[in-house]
Design an enzyme around this catalytic site. Structure first.
Site, short mmCIF file in Angstrom:
data_model
loop_
_atom_site.label_atom_id
_atom_site.label_comp_id
_atom_site.label_asym_id
_atom_site.label_seq_id
_atom_site.Cartn_x
_atom_site.Cartn_y
_atom_site.Cartn_z
CB SER A 1 -1.10 0.02 1.34
OG SER A 1 -0.23 0.27 2.46
CG MET B 1 8.33 -8.34 5.84
SD MET B 1 8.02 -6.78 7.05
CE MET B 1 8.16 -7.80 8.65
CB ILE C 1 18.16 -7.86 8.19
CG1 ILE C 1 16.89 -8.09 9.21
CG2 ILE C 1 19.28 -6.91 8.58
CD1 ILE C 1 17.32 -7.54 10.54
CG ASN D 1 12.24 0.72 6.51
OD1 ASN D 1 11.51 0.36 5.59
ND2 ASN D 1 12.29 0.49 7.66
CG HIS E 1 9.56 1.23 11.85
ND1 HIS E 1 9.49 -0.21 11.92
CD2 HIS E 1 9.04 1.61 13.20
CE1 HIS E 1 9.27 -0.74 13.15
NE2 HIS E 1 9.08 0.42 13.90
CG ASP F 1 12.79 -0.99 12.36
OD1 ASP F 1 12.66 -0.72 11.29
OD2 ASP F 1 12.26 -1.91 13.16
CD GLU G 1 3.15 2.92 7.67
OE1 GLU G 1 3.76 2.40 6.77
OE2 GLU G 1 2.59 2.22 8.62
C1 GRF Z 1 4.04 -0.77 6.81
O1 GRF Z 1 3.23 -0.81 8.04
C2 GRF Z 1 5.31 -0.28 6.91
O2 GRF Z 1 5.35 0.81 7.83
C3 GRF Z 1 6.16 -1.64 7.43
O3 GRF Z 1 5.13 -2.53 6.69
C4 GRF Z 1 4.15 -2.13 6.39
C5 GRF Z 1 4.02 -2.48 4.83
O4 GRF Z 1 2.63 -2.23 4.45
N1 GRF Z 1 7.24 -1.61 7.11
P1 GRF Z 1 2.37 -2.18 2.77
O5 GRF Z 1 2.83 -3.36 2.18
O6 GRF Z 1 3.03 -0.66 2.40
O7 GRF Z 1 0.90 -2.01 2.81
#
Ligand code: GRF
Length: 223
Positions: A14, A91, A93, A108, A110, A146, A175
């Site tokens: 998203s 996801m 590192i 990134n 977070h 992070d 975000e």
């Molecule tokens: C988001 O909450 C972002 O902050 C975290 O992972 C999630 C990813 O959501 N790192 P999306 O795939 O962008 O919907």
């Protein structure tokens, strides 16, 4: 300057969608060269294809060592002409194998007000702690999870009846505002890292207007 951007995703994408929408709307001057996922079922890949962006899938399980996986990512990003990398729910590192060639050019998002609630399940951590203010952070990526210098943060209220899902949705909405804004500042050449601090040239370091972001948003809140 148009930002030659690569986006790495693992899931729903998203944030990638928000970036794509802002590029289309003209408030983010970026050329998304490639979207790479480490899972074939990442919805982010589908979003990229729909937008006509080249995609690749690199399965981390196919590589015996993290460094080998990272080297393949770097190869694909370079091949696509990528200069800056945005992690959007990626996801994995990253090792120096990745971070050295893209030193200072990886960001990134977070879902917490770092340095609080780093790591996995940040939304759950915030809901369980009963925080009164939750939020999200765009930061540079270094070798610790992070951890790198902070570009922009947004705060959102957390209410007594919030759970992980309701709080997470409120955070995610912000975000989608702050990530394209941070990238636009980078595209404009206004972002400098000075040690642990990030300076955004011409942006004030106050919380102004109805949206609790610092620095204040300059891109439109809604598309
Ligand atoms: C988001 O909450 C972002 O902050 C975290 O992972 C999630 C990813 O959501 N790192 P999306 O795939 O962008 O919907």
């Amino acid at each position: 300057m148009s930002l030659a951007l690569g986006v790495l995703v693992s899931g729903s994408g998203s944030n990638l969608q928000a970036i794509l929408d802002r590029v289309r709307a003209g408030s983010l001057d970026a050329d998304i060269r490639v979207v790479i996922a480490n899972r074939p079922d990442a919805l982010g890949l589908e979003r990229a294809r729909e937008a006509g962006i080249p995609t690749a899938c690199v399965l981390h399980a196919d590589f015996p060592r993290r460094e080998d996986f990272d080297r393949e990512l770097v190869r694909l990003l370079r091949q696509a002409g990528v200069e800056w990398v945005a992690l959007a729910g990626f996801m994995r590192i990253l090792t120096p194998e990745f971070l050295t060639p893209f030193a200072g050019r990886v960001v990134n998002i977070h879902p917490a007000l770092l340095p609080a609630c780093a790591g996995l399940h940040a939304q759950r951590q915030q809901a369980e702690h009963g925080v009164r203010l939750a939020g999200c952070t765009v930061h540079f990526v270094d070798e610790q999870m992070d951890h790198g210098p902070i570009v922009i943060q947004a705060a959102v209220p957390a209410f007594a009846d919030d759970d992980e899902a309701s709080l997470g949705a409120r955070i995610l909405d912000m975000e989608h505002r702050i990530y394209p804004q941070a990238l636009q500042w980078i595209a404009q050449g206004r972002v400098r890292v000075e040690g642990r601090q990030v300076v955004v040239d011409g942006a004030s370091r106050t919380v102004a207007g109805p949206h609790w972001t610092n620095p204040p948003l300059e891109t439109p809140f809604d598309l």
